[in-house]
Design an enzyme around this catalytic site. Sequence first.
Site, PDB file in Angstrom:
ATOM      1  N   ASP A   8       1.763  -4.373  -9.106  1.00 47.03           N
ATOM      2  CA  ASP A   8       1.046  -3.976  -7.891  1.00 47.03           C
ATOM      3  C   ASP A   8       1.381  -2.526  -7.553  1.00 47.03           C
ATOM      4  O   ASP A   8       2.124  -2.232  -6.610  1.00 47.03           O
ATOM      5  CB  ASP A   8       1.431  -4.918  -6.748  1.00 47.03           C
ATOM      6  CG  ASP A   8       0.551  -4.756  -5.521  1.00 47.03           C
ATOM      7  OD1 ASP A   8      -0.484  -4.070  -5.631  1.00 47.03           O
ATOM      8  OD2 ASP A   8       0.902  -5.314  -4.463  1.00 47.03           O
ATOM      9  N   SER A  18       0.576  -2.259   3.446  1.00 48.34           N
ATOM     10  CA  SER A  18       1.086  -2.336   2.083  1.00 48.34           C
ATOM     11  C   SER A  18       0.980  -0.980   1.399  1.00 48.34           C
ATOM     12  O   SER A  18       0.145  -0.160   1.749  1.00 48.34           O
ATOM     13  CB  SER A  18       0.272  -3.358   1.290  1.00 48.34           C
ATOM     14  OG  SER A  18       0.374  -4.636   1.854  1.00 48.34           O
ATOM     15  N   HIS A  39      -3.219  -3.366  -4.818  1.00 46.59           N
ATOM     16  CA  HIS A  39      -4.138  -4.171  -4.011  1.00 46.59           C
ATOM     17  C   HIS A  39      -4.753  -3.377  -2.858  1.00 46.59           C
ATOM     18  O   HIS A  39      -5.584  -3.907  -2.112  1.00 46.59           O
ATOM     19  CB  HIS A  39      -3.453  -5.455  -3.502  1.00 46.59           C
ATOM     20  CG  HIS A  39      -2.481  -5.259  -2.398  1.00 46.59           C
ATOM     21  ND1 HIS A  39      -1.117  -5.253  -2.595  1.00 46.59           N
ATOM     22  CD2 HIS A  39      -2.659  -5.081  -1.066  1.00 46.59           C
ATOM     23  CE1 HIS A  39      -0.507  -5.090  -1.436  1.00 46.59           C
ATOM     24  NE2 HIS A  39      -1.426  -4.983  -0.491  1.00 46.59           N
TER      25      HIS A  39
END
Length: 247
Positions: free
Chosen positions: A110, A203, A66
Amino acid sequence: MLLLPLPLLLLFLCSRAEAGEIIGGTECKPHSRPYMAYLEIVTSNGPSKSCGGFLIRRNFVLTAAHCAGRSITVTLGAHNITEKEDTWQELEVIKQFRHPKYNTSTLHHDIMLLKLKEKASLTLAVGTLPFPSQFNFVPPGRMCRVAGWGRTGVLKPGSDTLQEVKLRLMDPQACSHFRYFDHNLQLCVGNPRKTKSAFKGDSGGPLLCAGVAQGIVSYGRLDAKPPAVFTRISHYRPWINKILQAN
């Protein structure tokens, strides 16, 4: 709990939040985490964002899917991201290998590999981080560490300096409130009785267990209450090997 990709987060704040900011941690000793990468990302919509990542080969960084964007610049050898040092290496990403099964609704798979335009020079401030074999299934109860430059509180700004926090791997049941949590693909990280966690903003950073990168920061709750969900790297070792061997 509804899961949303990062670009839609600000439109649906009541639903969930991206993981990545370090809450309840401490500042790292400068350059003690030489594998850490700071990602500056220009999105397809124009605005920029940042993520974490880590160097696994001189020309490859591992991060979260992402964190993909129109263009990405990787900074290695940084401690304070607002104060440029001689240790910095700023490298352009020439190809983004987002996992082909990445799902923006469930955030399964992810994970993303970034190929750098030039190979990084390995120094005291820049180095690679080992990652696990396919069958290295790290058990619950293990204490691990995660680092990043994100916020140190839900309503606080991001940290200029690299922060680190120690977190416990939890049993899968602790993440049962996340609708799409899958123990085979993901790790449940952070004791719900503690105020220590990863949260939104950085992230893609690594979860380090006994010197090996076992997880990648993926997502968590909007209020930053642990546990959070991390991508389980060992599940993706065959895919990682395939990309590295072909490039």
